[in-house]
Design a protein around this motif. Structure first.
Motif, PDB file in Angstrom:
ATOM      1  N   ILE A 202     125.111  79.414  84.928  1.00  8.40           N
ATOM      2  CA  ILE A 202     123.725  78.902  83.810  1.00  8.40           C
ATOM      3  C   ILE A 202     122.829  80.056  83.483  1.00  8.40           C
ATOM      4  O   ILE A 202     122.205  80.290  84.452  1.00  8.40           O
ATOM      5  CB  ILE A 202     123.648  77.855  83.934  1.00  8.40           C
ATOM      6  N   ASP A 203     122.633  80.315  82.364  1.00 10.49           N
ATOM      7  CA  ASP A 203     121.585  81.308  82.093  1.00 10.49           C
ATOM      8  C   ASP A 203     120.093  80.706  82.595  1.00 10.49           C
ATOM      9  O   ASP A 203     119.846  79.670  82.323  1.00 10.49           O
ATOM     10  CB  ASP A 203     121.285  81.331  80.433  1.00 10.49           C
ATOM     11  N   PRO A 204     119.506  81.601  83.450  1.00 14.17           N
ATOM     12  CA  PRO A 204     118.208  81.091  84.008  1.00 14.17           C
ATOM     13  C   PRO A 204     117.100  80.354  82.829  1.00 14.17           C
ATOM     14  O   PRO A 204     116.349  79.687  83.506  1.00 14.17           O
ATOM     15  CB  PRO A 204     117.613  82.439  84.476  1.00 14.17           C
ATOM     16  N   ALA A 205     117.267  80.879  81.768  1.00 15.16           N
ATOM     17  CA  ALA A 205     116.300  80.328  80.604  1.00 15.16           C
ATOM     18  C   ALA A 205     116.692  79.053  80.257  1.00 15.16           C
ATOM     19  O   ALA A 205     115.672  78.217  79.524  1.00 15.16           O
ATOM     20  CB  ALA A 205     116.141  81.422  79.437  1.00 15.16           C
ATOM     21  N   THR A 206     117.716  78.484  80.556  1.00 13.82           N
ATOM     22  CA  THR A 206     118.204  77.375  79.936  1.00 13.82           C
ATOM     23  C   THR A 206     117.328  76.248  80.201  1.00 13.82           C
ATOM     24  O   THR A 206     116.926  75.210  79.329  1.00 13.82           O
ATOM     25  CB  THR A 206     119.659  76.867  80.808  1.00 13.82           C
ATOM     26  N   ARG A 207     116.923  76.084  81.629  1.00 13.50           N
ATOM     27  CA  ARG A 207     116.027  74.866  81.667  1.00 13.50           C
ATOM     28  C   ARG A 207     114.577  75.000  81.327  1.00 13.50           C
ATOM     29  O   ARG A 207     114.042  73.810  80.855  1.00 13.50           O
ATOM     30  CB  ARG A 207     115.958  74.591  83.397  1.00 13.50           C
ATOM     31  N   THR A 208     113.984  76.061  81.153  1.00 15.53           N
ATOM     32  CA  THR A 208     112.695  76.418  80.619  1.00 15.53           C
ATOM     33  C   THR A 208     112.848  75.626  79.069  1.00 15.53           C
ATOM     34  O   THR A 208     111.820  75.454  78.623  1.00 15.53           O
ATOM     35  CB  THR A 208     112.262  77.638  80.822  1.00 15.53           C
ATOM     36  N   PHE A 209     113.885  76.402  78.502  1.00 18.28           N
ATOM     37  CA  PHE A 209     113.959  76.024  77.074  1.00 18.28           C
ATOM     38  C   PHE A 209     114.336  74.659  76.820  1.00 18.28           C
ATOM     39  O   PHE A 209     113.805  74.157  75.847  1.00 18.28           O
ATOM     40  CB  PHE A 209     115.015  77.011  76.498  1.00 18.28           C
ATOM     41  N   GLN A 210     115.110  73.937  77.850  1.00 13.40           N
ATOM     42  CA  GLN A 210     115.195  72.461  77.459  1.00 13.40           C
ATOM     43  C   GLN A 210     113.760  71.815  77.695  1.00 13.40           C
ATOM     44  O   GLN A 210     113.508  70.861  76.860  1.00 13.40           O
ATOM     45  CB  GLN A 210     116.186  71.913  78.610  1.00 13.40           C
ATOM     46  N   GLY A 211     113.191  72.081  78.735  1.00 13.60           N
ATOM     47  CA  GLY A 211     111.878  71.530  78.905  1.00 13.60           C
ATOM     48  C   GLY A 211     110.655  71.551  77.783  1.00 13.60           C
ATOM     49  O   GLY A 211     110.179  70.593  77.223  1.00 13.60           O
ATOM     50  N   LEU A 212     110.614  72.884  77.171  1.00 14.72           N
ATOM     51  CA  LEU A 212     109.880  72.976  76.018  1.00 14.72           C
ATOM     52  C   LEU A 212     110.385  72.103  74.880  1.00 14.72           C
ATOM     53  O   LEU A 212     109.461  71.625  74.001  1.00 14.72           O
ATOM     54  CB  LEU A 212     109.656  74.478  75.628  1.00 14.72           C
ATOM     55  N   ARG A 213     111.698  72.226  74.502  1.00 15.23           N
ATOM     56  CA  ARG A 213     112.122  71.633  73.531  1.00 15.23           C
ATOM     57  C   ARG A 213     111.909  69.983  73.460  1.00 15.23           C
ATOM     58  O   ARG A 213     111.451  69.477  72.654  1.00 15.23           O
ATOM     59  CB  ARG A 213     113.833  71.786  73.468  1.00 15.23           C
ATOM     60  N   ILE A 214     112.077  69.423  74.797  1.00  8.58           N
ATOM     61  CA  ILE A 214     112.001  68.021  74.966  1.00  8.58           C
ATOM     62  C   ILE A 214     110.365  67.546  74.591  1.00  8.58           C
ATOM     63  O   ILE A 214     110.145  66.592  74.082  1.00  8.58           O
ATOM     64  CB  ILE A 214     112.325  67.644  76.325  1.00  8.58           C
ATOM     65  N   ALA A 215     109.614  68.594  75.209  1.00  7.08           N
ATOM     66  CA  ALA A 215     108.234  68.201  75.120  1.00  7.08           C
ATOM     67  C   ALA A 215     107.701  68.292  73.738  1.00  7.08           C
ATOM     68  O   ALA A 215     107.041  67.594  73.016  1.00  7.08           O
ATOM     69  CB  ALA A 215     107.200  69.352  75.962  1.00  7.08           C
ATOM     70  N   VAL A 216     108.166  69.304  72.891  1.00  6.51           N
ATOM     71  CA  VAL A 216     107.770  69.579  71.616  1.00  6.51           C
ATOM     72  C   VAL A 216     107.983  68.459  70.616  1.00  6.51           C
ATOM     73  O   VAL A 216     107.384  68.265  69.821  1.00  6.51           O
ATOM     74  CB  VAL A 216     108.104  70.797  70.965  1.00  6.51           C
TER      75      VAL A 216
END
Length: 329
Positions: A202-216
């Motif tokens: 899994i791309d290392p950026a996956t979880r960071t992008f998920q977290g930001l999307r959920i928060a936004v």
């Protein structure tokens, strides 16, 4: 939300299982709370030629797709612009007051949104760092550039389930001191510098992008409100079918259905039955005690389906509980 591919009809994840769970019937009224490309809506309309569907979507880009569907199913389909978390007030505000017979929810971001670089959801395509489903409010760039390091770490840890959240947050703060983040690939590259690619590929950026999307988009709060809204709208015997794509979402749905079915396990077996029975009457019965997963064949045909889970519950005749009693993650 379920994926789609360019040039092909939209086939949502677990489509047959969702329709089987909802059991559409002629004369029934159904809510597709996450319209997207209309895959579930179309399948419900086809399954029972005498039923109607009220769909909800917060994304302005859903409107053209809805107009085409309304022409194909005259008098049987309607799209309401808004959030599915507001369905209990949104439907009455538009003159829809009768209890409904089914609610379908397909949680998260759609592949249409991911695949359009300008929406800013993808770490694989360069675009503005946006991530707003309804194109309004605070963007991902605002969060990344304005939140302090502790808040960023919490978002990435709790919503993205990233074990290296503090490391990522620190790298973001250091990088934005040189230049504010504006593009998705700028952020993805910073994350990839401090988080190694795991054995899962899994791309290392996956979880960071998920977290930001959920928060936004306040996705977990929206889910909790949507579950409570479905409880308020469903007629006795009506069905709630929810498809999730990661553990945070599934945990909310699982807990809600267990609590509302009286199966939360909070009462000791040593408490007398007459005392244990004084709690709120169950508002749902679980149709699926365990989450339904896609078949191997579906996962091979659509790798994005591999993490999907479906849970279905049926409404009892007990009064809906107060909204604040919704499930917590």
């Amino acid at each position: 939300m379920s994926p789609t591919s360019a040039g092909a009809p939209h086939v949502p994840v677990l489509l047959a299982e969702v329709i089987d769970g909802l059991r559409p019937r002629d004369g029934g009224v159904y809510v597709d709370g996450t319209f997207g490309a209309g895959g579930y809506t179309r399948a419900i309309l086809d399954a029972a030629p005498g039923c109607t569907v009220v769909a909800i979507d917060r994304d302005p880009e859903a409107q053209p797709r809805a107009e085409a569907l309304a022409q194909a199913y005259p008098g049987r389909f309607r799209l309401l612009a808004g959030r599915f978390g507001d369905m209990a007030t949104l439907l009455p505000d538009h003159g829809i007051t009768a209890p409904v017979d089914g609610v379908a929810l397909d949680i998260g971001v759609s592949s249409m949104q991911i695949d359009e670089a300008e929406r800013g959801f993808s770490f694989a395509k360069d675009g503005p760092l946006d991530m707003r489903m309804e194109k309004a409010g605070r963007s991902a760039a605002d969060v990344v550039n304005e939140a302090d390091e502790a808040e960023l770490a919490d978002i990435i840890h709790f919503y993205g389930e990233e074990r290296y959240a503090r490391r990522v947050a620190r790298a973001i703060v250091e990088a934005r001191a040189e230049k504010p983040f504006e593009r998705t690939l700028e952020l993805a590259e910073v994350v990839r510098r401090v988080v190694r690619k795991g054995k899962d590929g899994i791309d290392p950026a996956t979880r960071t992008f998920q977290g930001l999307r959920i928060a936004v988009n306040d996705e977990l709060g929206e889910l909790e409100r949507g579950l409570a809204g479905a409880e308020a709208l469903l007629a006795p015997g009506g069905r709630l079918a929810v498809v999730t794509f990661h553990s945070l979402e599934d945990r909310v749905v699982k807990r809600f259905m267990r609590e509302r079915s009286g199966r939360s396990g909070g009462v000791s077996r040593y408490v007398p039955m007459d005392i244990a029975a004084t709690g709120p009457a169950p508002t749902f019965t679980e149709v699926t005690r365990k989450a339904v997963a896609p078949s191997d064949q579906e996962c091979r045909a659509n790798p994005r389906a591999r993490s999907a889970k479906l849970r279905v519950a049926e409404r009892t005749d007990a009064p809906a509980r107060a909204a604040h009693e919704g499930a917590k993650a």
